[in-house]
Design an enzyme around this catalytic site. Structure first.
Site, PDB file in Angstrom:
ATOM      1  N   ASP A   1     111.917  -5.826 -22.209  1.00 11.05           N
ATOM      2  CA  ASP A   1     110.466  -5.874 -22.188  1.00 11.05           C
ATOM      3  C   ASP A   1     109.915  -6.331 -23.534  1.00 11.05           C
ATOM      4  OD1 ASP A   1     107.959  -5.062 -20.710  1.00 11.05           O
ATOM      5  OD2 ASP A   1     107.773  -3.729 -22.428  1.00 11.05           O
TER       6      ASP A   1
ATOM      7  N   GLU B   1     111.990 -10.948 -21.458  1.00 13.25           N
ATOM      8  CA  GLU B   1     110.588 -11.148 -21.122  1.00 13.25           C
ATOM      9  C   GLU B   1     109.911 -11.578 -22.409  1.00 13.25           C
ATOM     10  OE1 GLU B   1     106.497  -8.929 -19.711  1.00 13.25           O
ATOM     11  OE2 GLU B   1     107.791  -8.154 -21.286  1.00 13.25           O
TER      12      GLU B   1
END
Length: 584
Positions: free
Chosen positions: A220, A282
């Site tokens: 993330d 990401e």
């Protein structure tokens, strides 16, 4: 006669599974609820794994299920080596991993390294220690200016609205008030990745999950870990930084060069484990040349291709994004990933039905007017294009059902911190996170047996439930099943690609693999395109048409009938894609 342009992508002959895999994202809160409390859980996921095997995916990526106060739906982690009781326990996680492996699927789990929950033991320990202590050195703290106590350390914004700085609570257990950094919610303090102890702690976290058998990690906010020296003001606002062509690294808190040293150490650790494990970043980074740095041979295996996700419904733009993506990834020997939806963006069945001036990836005020008919038609066509492209593809749960974004959620139901921190000016991401419909006539449409759901499901979800679509000729679910079966059968993920010049309003390309040539044509124009005589139609994303003289033949929905009458004159409708075997 089709004119072939220069080859854009050479066939991928390397055996790594992740180079061509189809990976399905599971958002645990909304996938399947085994205990009926209205929130999805790990046993619910395990019970539905056969559905994913039959759909034809190679792996699942599971969004965070760790202990968390759920201020940001689990992306505020309080313990990276556990399971929140909301979702189950470690035994349930082990069972899920084992069952997925039994069914021939791999498991990728989310890691959230940019920030923790404010309830994490590390942050609580920092608050209990004085300013300047080693404990506070795990996070980004700054002193309050005694001459101007309201002055923030810099002008950095929170991604969820407001400033990226909050004061520490002044309590009996907190000996010194300071500012702390949070690029997201105030309950998600940013870690200081210059601290070697932070780096060692995360290597231990990766080992914990690798030892339990996971096949990789989705990381993330991979572009956010390092901040510029001195934490200078950003020269551009958040909206200015999002403009096309502005390098993401212009912001002193995004895409700083120091992140790459961190991921090289992660890659070294992963390579020490057997079984071909992988990492995907990401990283919302532009231009693509900067994104390519994350997938150099000693860093990530993949990075999400958000440039493709954000493409407008325009043939020239799609061709350019595909060509640039393939070329840039190939420059560092990496595969390209393709994605159209995820838990952070407007579902593409709605996004592609928006007028061009409203085409955004996230919901603003909600004052939008999508065309649901055009949206699902284009979504099916876009998926047919995406799943033909060489590289790896990511699907977001429910897109195979054609689920739309739920725009009209009541204010008291919304839980995304973006909605709260912007005072409702931005609706946030709840609309793409509504629990899935499995059975049309069941409570909560089969999400569970009690009818409870943490977000309300709209009536249209009943019409789109799995049991309504499974085996139904022409349904979006059956289209996806056919696409994935043909993708595997014809080796499209490992193929070479060349563009064809068939007209300005078409995206046309040939994928060449061991099974031969698969021609993919997407019609973004205003009139039908006639399929060349002698071409075999493998499938269409929507109903095709044929000449009146052949009206008695197979009309060629081609979702579940590949062997239709391919001798009739066939036409490709607007906003439709076809996979063909070209005429000799």
């Amino acid at each position: 006669m089709a004119h072939s342009e220069s080859m854009q992508h050479q066939a991928d002959t390397l055996p790594d599974w992740w180079r061509s895999a189809v990976i399905y994202q599971i958002y645990p809160r909304s996938f399947a609820d085994a205990n009926g409390d209205g929130v999805g859980d790990l046993p619910g996921i395990t019970s539905r794994l056969p559905y994913l095997r039959d759909l034809g995916v190679d792996a699942v990526w599971i969004s965070p299920f760790y202990p968390s106060p759920q201020a940001d739906a689990g992306y505020d982690v309080a313990d990276y080596c556990g399971v929140d009781p909301l979702f189950g326990d470690l035994d349930a996680a082990d069972e899920l991993i084992a069952r997925a492996h039994e069914l021939g699927m791999r498991v990728i789990v989310d890691v959230v390294p940019n920030h923790t929950s404010d309830e994490h033991a590390w942050f609580q320990r920092a608050l209990a220690a004085p300013p300047g202590s080693p404990e506070r050195g795990w996070y980004v703290f700054r002193d309050i200016d005694p001459d101007d106590p309201e002055r923030l350390p810099n002008n950095w914004p929170s991604e969820f609205g407001g400033a990226a700085w909050s004061r520490t609570p002044e309590t009996a257990h907190s000996p010194g008030e300071q500012w702390y950094l949070h690029l997201f919610d105030s309950r998600q303090p940013d870690l200081d990745w210059r601290n070697t102890e932070v780096r060692e702690a995360f290597l231990d976290i990766l080992r914990f999950w690798l030892d339990r058998g996971v096949d990789g990690f989705r990381v993330d906010v991979a572009h956010g870990l390092m901040k510029a020296d001195g934490l200078p003001d950003s020269p551009l606002s958040r909206s200015e930084l999002q403009a096309e062509g502005v390098p993401t690294c212009t912001a002193p808190y995004w895409d700083q060069n120091g992140v790459h040293e961190i991921y090289r150490s992660w890659r070294e650790l992963i390579e020490s484990y057997p079984g071909d494990r992988a990492m995907v970043a990401e990283a919302w980074v532009q231009p693509l040349e900067r994104l390519a740095r994350y997938v150099r041979p000693d860093e990530f295996h993949q990075a999400f291709n958000f440039a493709f996700l954000g493409s407008r419904w325009d043939a020239a733009e799609l061709r350019a994004r595909i060509a640039e993506s393939l070329e840039t990834a190939a420059s560092v020997g990496a595969p390209t990933t393709w994605v159209l939806s995820n838990h952070d963006v407007i579902r593409h069945a709605t996004r592609l039905g928006l007028p061009p001036d409203q085409m955004e990836t996230q919901l603003g005020s909600g004052d939008i007017t999508p065309d649901p008919v055009a949206g699902i038609r284009r979504a099916r066509a876009a998926s047919a294009l995406m799943l033909a492209l060489p590289g790896s593809a990511y699907l977001y749960q429910g897109e195979e059902l054609g689920l739309p974004e739920v725009i009209d959620l009541p204010a008291d139901a919304r839980q995304d911190p973006t909605f709260r921190r912007t005072g409702g000016e931005r609706l946030g991401r709840d609309g793409c996170r509504v629990p899935l419909p499995w059975r049309a006539a069941a409570p909560a449409y089969g999400f569970n047996d009690t009818g409870e759901a943490w977000l309300p499901q709209p009536d249209v979800f009943g019409e789109l439930a799995v049991d309504r679509q499974l085996g139904e000729r022409g349904s979006t679910l059956e289209l996806y099943r056919a696409l994935l079966a043909l993708r595997r059968e014809r080796g499209l993920g490992e193929g070479s690609l060349s563009f064809l010049d068939l007209g300005d309003e078409l995206v046309a390309l040939d994928i060449t693999a061991d099974a031969g040539v698969t021609r993919v044509v997407l019609n973004l124009g205003t009139s039908e395109w006639t399929i060349p005589e002698g071409s075999q139609v493998l499938l269409m994303s929507d109903e095709g048409t044929e000449s009146p003289a052949d009206a008695a033949g197979d009309a060629g929905a081609a979702v579940d009938d590949r062997a239709g009458d391919n001798t009739a004159e066939r036409r490709l409708p607007v906003d439709c894609a076809a996979w063909l075997v070209p005429a000799p």
